[in-house]
Design an enzyme around this catalytic site. Structure first.
Site, PDB file in Angstrom:
ATOM      1  N   LYS A  87     -22.496  29.768 -39.812  1.00 56.48           N
ATOM      2  CA  LYS A  87     -21.548  29.794 -38.688  1.00 56.48           C
ATOM      3  C   LYS A  87     -20.222  30.352 -39.182  1.00 56.48           C
ATOM      4  CE  LYS A  87     -19.720  26.660 -35.080  1.00 56.48           C
ATOM      5  NZ  LYS A  87     -19.654  25.247 -34.638  1.00 56.48           N
ATOM      6  N   SER A 123     -20.936  24.789 -29.765  1.00 52.05           N
ATOM      7  CA  SER A 123     -20.307  26.016 -30.190  1.00 52.05           C
ATOM      8  C   SER A 123     -21.104  26.787 -31.236  1.00 52.05           C
ATOM      9  CB  SER A 123     -18.925  25.699 -30.776  1.00 52.05           C
ATOM     10  OG  SER A 123     -19.037  24.951 -31.965  1.00 52.05           O
ATOM     11  N   SER A 160     -21.770  20.271 -31.181  1.00 50.05           N
ATOM     12  CA  SER A 160     -21.883  21.713 -31.410  1.00 50.05           C
ATOM     13  C   SER A 160     -23.071  22.152 -32.251  1.00 50.05           C
ATOM     14  CB  SER A 160     -20.598  22.248 -32.055  1.00 50.05           C
ATOM     15  OG  SER A 160     -19.600  22.407 -31.080  1.00 50.05           O
TER      16      SER A 160
END
Lengths: 500, 481
Positions: A88, A163, A187
């Site tokens: 990420k 996210s 997330s």
């Protein structure tokens, strides 16, 4: 494209098999081939999915060469030998940009690696790229990325969740068998559910946050995505453990696999406040979880009905604590030392105001404003301090619940993936995506999302297992046992990777 | 004519603790390095960098607190103080808001009436320093040096017990002396190890009080006094001429302008600054074990004011000697070792303040450069007081061993320098002297007492300087009749 996703492709095997083959000198599969295959899949699919903000072939191939060299030298390159890893883009990988999907960091490259990344690489993983996210991890759809949304591989008109949507989409599409994400209010788990894979939010303090760009420091936790519980466990095992660079890490029992638990005798809790059957669009999700509960009872498990009244306050509490901490954490992006700086500022004040106005997106600004307000003199007592007190009380309610049962079972999200743009103009609707996940962050406890079949539209649903502090090893044992019992698990989206 | 007001001064002191590395990161800090060379990801506030507590900073803060008689917290925690400034890289300062490490305590000074006076300490908390901004004339460019950012600071806040400029200076001197004794800070104002901001206001007999003014940018103890004197006059004038009081005037911050010898208005504090304090989530609260505190307490040295009193009242030194010998912690420690607990304090003090100081001044040396150990001086003092060495030989030996560090006793034995106290030998020397100085003997007997000195000198010469002068004197008296 066919060869990329050919049946029995090495990338579609389990991480354990993949790594074992790389480590086996007599097996012809090398880390470089595995990484090359992942890079080819990303090349072929990323324009469509936009799971990756940046692909890092040089880094991945260099790491793969080191793994292959170690194998040739008779050394052990580690349990993740040659396994392609997506990271990420709020975790630092030296030599690769670290953008947090924000214009304010568009040109920033970190000098050192996040501890979680360094540990995964030390275990043999090869970083193939940085994945898309909602800007600074603020969002539930990955639409808040300054560089464009990620699409759900099961339906490219829909969001992958967020996210950590880029990481979830990359694993679901078979572009990388493993990915790192971060979970502040759901997330990791919410996109894992929406993409039909396994995602783990570890106990707060199990995984170092060093090198994770902070959103809400007391809630943030780095965790793994994988197509199976075993894959996710392999990555979590590589990255867990105390770190001198993060004072909030603590020693706790490893997540290493233990004897698979017997489902007979298991006490699973059903929390009244987590029932989404009456929530609009939530019937499918609750029904799917109910199906699993029935299988559990059939296998000899005991149902415990519980009420955790404070859970209903999770969202308001979360949307005070997280923005408050974010307002402080994001103050460092001021255009002075690194990141975006406004060109035409004529005073210090305008340098700050313009750099931040140009650099941050709407949702980030909204949360900075909410957080600044919540911490303001005269309001801090009413908001931040009460919210922190509510967290303590919530934690106590979970502690009491785990005296009565071994695990809590709920849906991960009220609904499956929603359409791109569907909630973009409605921040409150977006915030409610996290209604079933934020409580674990507030209480600091671990939770795992696992695939739980499809809804009436054929979209993946997730089931969430909640356990007490330090129990994620057992949650993963249980996830594996449940998958074996119910047959529910990862199913590759049409046109992407084969069965794991 | 307005009646004289009472002056109230509270002092905020920022004391840089003498740790090897910064408060929350591994970079070293020292004054005078090239700009932005003592930095790391934490100091720069890079994304993802986390603070890690330097426990030595906590230890030095506790040690300082104990020396001030403060209560040490059982549990302390860190808070973020949020504000934007280019020399504050993270946009917040890690500080302590509602649970400071130290509470209470006091510093004793001599009040303006000469009597001991207690200045109470309200609290002392640990925080990180900021970087340093410098601005070009005309404001074309500003530069930021982050070397200092993250250095550990103990902020010591006094109650407004200080009632004059001179008391403020003595308070700072006393504080600097204490931290020098306990070794927790260099306390050097020029290098910014110690920075202070007096808060000054006046209370008039009718109950009117002026608004509190905080004065910043003061770089010496003397200027703290000057700034307070200036404020007393300024505030009294504004009260008398414009009727300005705390009722109609907000608090303000003023800066000290050294060239002008004046304070200059910087900003009004219309409402309390909103720093949006909240607990620092990156650092867990810290529990401080009592055993640790007690160990630190037990290791504290005698503090300068107590030592000065003991020198005067117990050892019988003059106030001046006590002051000089305790003024510098290194000199004081040296003197303590030379005393060895039982030697005559006045004798040792005379040696230290006489020969030792003369030697240091002559050669422009520091105490640390001296080869002679304090125990070596003690040995010399012992050999003199038991009659082995006379004063002249002792001084000659001192000049030799102060530079070489050689053992006095060994030199005495090796060179046969012991004082001649055999009466027969002394008599023989005196007789020889009377023979060689026959003229002087005649002059003396003719009534010139000064001639006696020549005979005495000759006798000492015969004894190669090693005679006990009193014994020689006595024998000379007998033989001269």
């Amino acid at each position: 494209m066919d060869a990329l996703f050919a049946p029995n492709h090495p990338l579609d095997q389990s991480v354990a098999v993949m790594a074992a083959r790389v480590r086996d000198r007599s097996d012809s599969l090398s880390a470089q081939e595995l990484v090359g295959a992942a890079l080819a899949r990303i090349e072929a699919c990323n324009a469509d999915l936009h799971a990756f903000l940046c692909v890092t072939p040089e880094i991945a191939l260099e790491q793969a060469r080191a793994v292959d060299a170690a194998v040739q030298a008779g050394q052990d390159p580690g349990p993740l030998a040659g396994v392609p890893l997506a990271v990420k883009d709020n975790l630092a990988v030296p030599g690769a940009p670290l953008t947090c999907a924000s214009r304010i960091l568009a040109n920033y490259t970190p000098p050192t690696a996040a501890t979680s990344v360094a540990r995964a690489v030390a275990a043999g993983a090869c970083v193939v790229g940085k994945t898309n996210l909602d800007e600074f991890a603020m969002g539930s759809s990955t639409e808040n990325s300054a560089f464009g949304a990620t699409r759900n591989p099961y339906d490219r008109t829909r969001v992958p969740g967020g996210s950590s949507g880029g990481s979830a989409a990359a694993v679901a599409a078979g572009l990388a068998p493993l990915a790192l994400g971060s979970d502040t209010g759901g997330s990791i788990r919410q996109p894992a559910a929406l993409c039909g894979i396994v995602g783990v939010k570890p106990t707060y303090g199990r995984v170092s946050r060093n090198g994770l760009v902070a959103f809400a420091s007391s809630l943030d936790q780095v965790g793994p995505f994988g197509r199976t519980a075993a894959d996710a466990r392999a990555l979590l095992q590589a990255i867990e453990g105390p770190d001198d660079a993060d004072a909030t890490t603590r020693a706790m029992p490893s997540v290493a696999a233990s004897t698979p638990p017997s489902l007979a005798g298991l006490r699973y809790g059903t929390v009244r406040e987590f029932d989404v059957s009456q929530v609009p669009g939530g019937a499918d999700a609750e029904a799917a979880v109910d199906g699993v509960r029935a299988r559990l009872r059939a296998a000899g498990a005991t149902a415990v009905d519980l009420s955790l009244p404070l859970v209903t306050g999770s969202i308001p509490v979360y949307y005070i604590v997280a923005p408050a901490e974010a307002s402080s954490n994001l103050a460092r992006f001021d255009g002075v030392r690194y990141g975006h700086r406004a060109h035409d500022a004529n005073s210090l004040e305008s340098l700050y105001a313009r750099s931040r106005d140009e650099g941050f997106g709407t949702e980030v600004k909204r949360r900075i404003l909410i957080g600044t307000f919540a911490l303001s003199s005269g309001y801090a007592d009413a908001y931040y301090k009460r919210a922190m007190a509510a967290r303590t009380a919530l934690r106590a309610q979970f502690d009491a619940a785990f005296k009565r049962c071994d695990v809590l079972i709920s849906a991960t999200t009220p609904t499956s993936a929603f359409a791109l743009g569907e909630k973009s103009d409605d921040p409150l609707a977006m915030y409610l995506c996290d209604v079933l996940t934020v409580a674990a962050n507030l209480a600091g406890i671990p939770a795992v999302s696992i695939p739980c079949g499809r809804d009436s539209r054929g979209l993946p649903l997730g089931l969430q297992l909640w356990g007490p502090v330090g129990s994620e090893g057992r949650l993963l044992d249980l996830a594996a046992a449940l998958a074996a019992e119910t047959g529910l698990g990862y199913e590759a989206p049409t046109g992407y990777g084969g069965p794991a | 004519m307005t009646p004289a007001p009472r002056v109230l001064v509270g002092m905020e002191v920022h004391l840089q603790l003498a740790t090897a590395t910064k408060c929350f990161s591994p970079s070293p800090y020292h004054f005078g390095a090239d700009p932005n060379t003592l930095i790391d990801p934490v100091v720069l506030g890079l994304p993802g960098a986390l603070p890690v507590l330097n426990r030595e900073a906590v230890r030095l803060a506790i040690r300082t607190g104990l020396a001030l008689g403060a209560e040490i917290a059982h549990i302390t925690k860190w808070d973020r103080k949020n504000y934007f400034y280019p020399d504050l890289p993270k946009g917040y300062q890690i500080s302590q808001f509602d649970q400071p490490l130290c509470e209470g305590g006091a510093v004793e000074i001599d009040g303006d009436d000469g009597q001991p006076k207690v200045i109470r300490i309200r609290r002392a908390h640990l925080e990180e320093d900021t970087g340093k901004s410098t601005h070009d004339e005309g404001g074309a460019k500003s530069r930021v040096d982050l070397n200092r950012a993250g250095a550990p600071l103990l902020e010591i806040v006094s109650e407004p017990d200080i009632t004059s400029a001179s008391e403020a200076e003595r308070y700072l001197d006393a504080l600097r002396e204490i931290v020098a004794y306990v070794g927790t800070s260099d306390g050097n104002m020029q290098e910014g190890n110690l920075r202070c901001e007096p808060n000054v206001n006046l209370v008039f007999p009718n109950g009117d009080r002026t608004a509190i003014v905080e004065v910043k940018n003061i770089n010496s103890v003397r200027n703290v006094g000057r700034a307070i004197e200036f404020e007393i006059v300024r505030q009294a004038r504004e009260y008398a001429e414009e009727g300005r009081t705390a009722e109609n005037t907000p608090r303000s911050t003023r800066g000290w302008d050294d060239d002008a010898g004046a304070t200059v208005h910087q900003r009004w504090k219309e409402s309390a600054d909103d720093y949006r304090y909240f607990p620092e989530p990156d650092l867990p609260p810290l529990a401080i074990e009592r055993a640790f505190v007690e160990r630190e307490r037990a290791e504290l040295p005698e503090l300068p004011r107590a030592r000065r009193a003991r020198y005067r009242d117990v050892l019988g030194l003059s106030a001046y000697d006590a002051e000089v010998l305790t003024g510098d912690p290194h000199l004081s420690a040296w003197f303590e070792r030379a005393l060895g607990g039982q030697r005559d304090a006045k004798t040792v003090a005379n040696w230290v303040q006489g020969e030792l100081m003369r030697y240091l001044n002559e050669h422009k040396l520091q105490l640390a450069d001296v080869a002679l150990t304090p125990e070596g001086l003690g040995e010399l003092v012992d050999l003199q007081s038991d009659g082995t060495l006379n004063a002249r030989t002792a001084k000659e030996l001192f000049r030799e061993v102060v530079a070489s560090g050689a053992s006095v006793a060994a030199l005495v034995a090796e060179r046969g320098l012991a004082q001649v106290s055999d009466r027969g030998a002394v008599e023989a020397a005196v007789r020889a002297a009377m023979e060689r100085q026959a003229q002087a003997v005649e002059d003396f007997r003719a009534g010139n007492p000064k001639a006696r000195g020549r005979i005495f000198g000759e006798a000492m010469k015969q004894l190669r300087g090693q005679g006990d002068p009193r014994q020689v004197d006595e024998v000379l008296n007998t033989l001269l009749g």
